[in-house]
Scaffold this motif. Structure first.
Motif, short mmCIF file in Angstrom:
data_model
loop_
_atom_site.label_atom_id
_atom_site.label_comp_id
_atom_site.label_asym_id
_atom_site.label_seq_id
_atom_site.Cartn_x
_atom_site.Cartn_y
_atom_site.Cartn_z
N LEU A 72 0.82 -1.21 0.00
CA LEU A 72 0.00 0.00 0.00
C LEU A 72 0.86 1.26 0.00
O LEU A 72 0.46 2.29 -0.56
N GLY A 73 2.02 1.19 0.63
CA GLY A 73 2.92 2.33 0.63
C GLY A 73 3.56 2.60 -0.71
O GLY A 73 4.18 3.66 -0.90
N ARG A 74 3.42 1.68 -1.65
CA ARG A 74 3.98 1.84 -2.99
C ARG A 74 2.97 2.40 -4.00
O ARG A 74 3.33 2.71 -5.13
N VAL A 75 1.72 2.49 -3.60
CA VAL A 75 0.65 2.89 -4.51
C VAL A 75 0.58 4.41 -4.59
O VAL A 75 0.67 5.09 -3.56
N PRO A 76 0.43 4.98 -5.78
CA PRO A 76 0.30 6.44 -5.87
C PRO A 76 -0.85 6.96 -5.01
O PRO A 76 -1.90 6.33 -4.89
N ALA A 77 -0.63 8.11 -4.40
CA ALA A 77 -1.63 8.70 -3.51
C ALA A 77 -2.94 8.89 -4.26
O ALA A 77 -2.97 9.30 -5.42
N GLY A 78 -4.04 8.60 -3.56
CA GLY A 78 -5.36 8.81 -4.13
C GLY A 78 -5.98 7.60 -4.79
O GLY A 78 -7.16 7.64 -5.16
N LEU A 79 -5.23 6.51 -4.93
CA LEU A 79 -5.77 5.31 -5.59
C LEU A 79 -6.15 4.21 -4.61
O LEU A 79 -6.83 3.26 -5.00
N ALA A 80 -5.70 4.33 -3.37
CA ALA A 80 -5.92 3.24 -2.41
C ALA A 80 -5.88 3.81 -1.01
O ALA A 80 -5.57 4.99 -0.79
N ALA A 81 -6.18 2.96 -0.04
CA ALA A 81 -6.04 3.35 1.36
C ALA A 81 -4.58 3.56 1.70
O ALA A 81 -3.68 2.98 1.08
N ALA A 82 -4.34 4.39 2.71
CA ALA A 82 -2.99 4.54 3.25
C ALA A 82 -2.81 3.57 4.41
O ALA A 82 -3.71 3.41 5.23
N PRO A 83 -1.66 2.91 4.51
CA PRO A 83 -1.44 1.97 5.60
C PRO A 83 -1.28 2.72 6.93
O PRO A 83 -0.67 3.78 6.99
N VAL A 84 -1.88 2.16 7.99
CA VAL A 84 -1.79 2.75 9.32
C VAL A 84 -1.05 1.83 10.28
O VAL A 84 -0.10 2.24 10.94
N ALA A 85 -1.47 0.57 10.37
CA ALA A 85 -0.84 -0.36 11.31
C ALA A 85 -1.16 -1.79 10.87
O ALA A 85 -2.16 -2.04 10.19
N VAL A 86 -0.30 -2.72 11.27
CA VAL A 86 -0.51 -4.13 10.96
C VAL A 86 0.06 -4.96 12.09
O VAL A 86 1.02 -4.56 12.75
N HIS A 87 -0.57 -6.13 12.33
CA HIS A 87 -0.11 -6.99 13.41
C HIS A 87 -0.26 -8.44 13.00
O HIS A 87 -1.34 -8.88 12.60
N ASP A 93 0.37 -12.03 21.72
CA ASP A 93 -0.90 -11.57 21.17
C ASP A 93 -1.20 -12.38 19.91
O ASP A 93 -0.55 -12.21 18.88
N LEU A 94 -2.17 -13.27 19.99
CA LEU A 94 -2.45 -14.20 18.89
C LEU A 94 -3.31 -13.60 17.79
O LEU A 94 -3.57 -14.27 16.78
N ARG A 95 -3.73 -12.37 17.94
CA ARG A 95 -4.60 -11.76 16.94
C ARG A 95 -3.81 -11.35 15.69
O ARG A 95 -2.60 -11.11 15.75
N ALA A 96 -4.54 -11.29 14.55
CA ALA A 96 -3.98 -10.77 13.30
C ALA A 96 -4.93 -9.71 12.78
O ALA A 96 -6.14 -9.92 12.74
N TRP A 97 -4.40 -8.57 12.36
CA TRP A 97 -5.24 -7.52 11.83
C TRP A 97 -4.39 -6.50 11.07
O TRP A 97 -3.16 -6.46 11.21
N SER A 98 -5.05 -5.71 10.26
CA SER A 98 -4.41 -4.56 9.64
C SER A 98 -5.39 -3.40 9.67
O SER A 98 -6.60 -3.58 9.68
N VAL A 99 -4.83 -2.18 9.70
CA VAL A 99 -5.63 -0.96 9.75
C VAL A 99 -5.14 -0.02 8.66
O VAL A 99 -3.93 0.17 8.48
N THR A 100 -6.10 0.55 7.93
CA THR A 100 -5.80 1.53 6.90
C THR A 100 -6.78 2.69 7.01
O THR A 100 -7.77 2.62 7.75
#
Length: 314
Positions: A72-87, A93-100
């Motif tokens: 996501l950090g490689r995608v030109p601005a305005g075409l996709a979500a911006a990455p915020v956090a990932v786990h 902590d056994l959980r898996a998630w990503s936030v954008t």
């Protein structure tokens, strides 16, 4: 009373760094459930985020959560979500998630994409992605070969899902022959950063007509015709592929190539080979999607998709 959203709200409260100064109550509501992830909209003040939680085993995802997040950090601005956090799961902590961030727009039925204006908008967004997407450091995919790709996929189904692979057997020789005939069009393909799965269900159309992309789990370097192919053509199926006639396919491909040429300053490619490649990619995707539908108990949809593939390859 406790609700199913409470653990998600607690997670969001536990990460103030997500909120960029926003304050107030955090609200959570479901956005939808796709093939691999359940998505939830988080809101605090004016800031909106999307929390995605995988509902299938992580080793069955096309790539890791971190890899998708990095793309996501490689995608030109305005075409996709911006990455915020990932786990990824840890012993603590056994959980898996990503936030954008949230991508504006709405998903349209596949049938609505049989529209020249929408297809041109999609072509413009793909041209922007393919021209400006950052490929540095990503693996070299090598020359794309539709026959090798088909053989590998067919072998996987025969080795891992024999029951569903049997629905492919009658049509397999014709599909392989179709891909062999298309192979010459794959000479001299310059790889680009691909979304990898820009079917209608993964496209959001904003009020101003801009087309943006969600669900980047299949992102990769590869043939730009693959990204053109997934909106449809002579094969249609909700919620993925639109029924596009030859004129719509040619016009959209020409618009895409002209936009790529305008951005790069290089001469435009001929339309013919790109049309051949996008048809080969669509045949591959629809053929093996039919096996997937059979595996998930959707036999009627599987048979309908195979019948359409047969019309193309025979």
């Amino acid at each position: 009373m406790a609700t199913s959203a409470d653990p998600l709200r607690t997670l969001a409260h536990d990460h103030p760094e997500w909120w960029a100064g926003a304050s107030g109550e955090i609200t959570v509501r479901p956005l939808g459930r796709g093939e691999s992830f359940a998505a939830h909209l988080l809101r605090r003040g004016e800031r909106e985020l999307v929390l995605r939680i995988p509902h299938k085993p992580l080793d069955e995802l096309p790539q890791s959560l971190e890899a998708e997040h990095e793309i996501l950090g490689r995608v030109p601005a305005g075409l996709a979500a911006a990455p915020v956090a990932v786990h990824q799961p840890t012993t603590e902590d056994l959980r898996a998630w990503s936030v954008t961030t949230r991508v504006p727009g709405r998903v349209l039925p596949a049938a609505d994409w049989a529209d020249a204006e929408l297809l041109s908008a999609l072509a413009a967004s793909l041209a922007h992605l393919h021209h400006a997407g950052d490929q540095a450091g990503l693996p070299d995919p090598g020359r794309p070969d539709p026959v090798v790709a088909a053989d590998l996929a067919h072998d996987w189904w025969r080795e891992n899902e024999q029951r569903s692979a049997r629905v492919l057997a009658d049509l397999w020789p014709a599909v392989r022959r179709h891909q062999q005939l298309a192979a010459v069009a794959f000479d001299d393909v310059a790889p680009v950063l691909l979304h990898g799965d820009p079917a209608a269900a993964n496209l959001l159309v904003d009020d101003d007509g801009t087309v943006r992309f969600v669900d980047w789990e299949w992102a990769q370097r590869g043939d730009p015709a693959r990204d053109l192919a997934f909106i449809g053509g002579p094969i249609t199926a909700e919620p993925w592929y639109a029924a596009l006639d030859d004129d719509l396919l040619r016009d959209q491909t020409a618009h895409y190539l002209a936009e790529r040429s305008r951005r790069s300053g290089a001469p435009s490619e001929p339309v013919g080979p790109v049309l051949e490649r996008r048809r080969a990619h669509l045949v591959h995707e629809a053929f093996f999607t039919a096996a997937h539908l059979h595996r998930t108990g959707e036999q009627e949809r599987s048979a309908a998709l195979l019948a359409q593939v047969a019309d193309v390859v025979r």
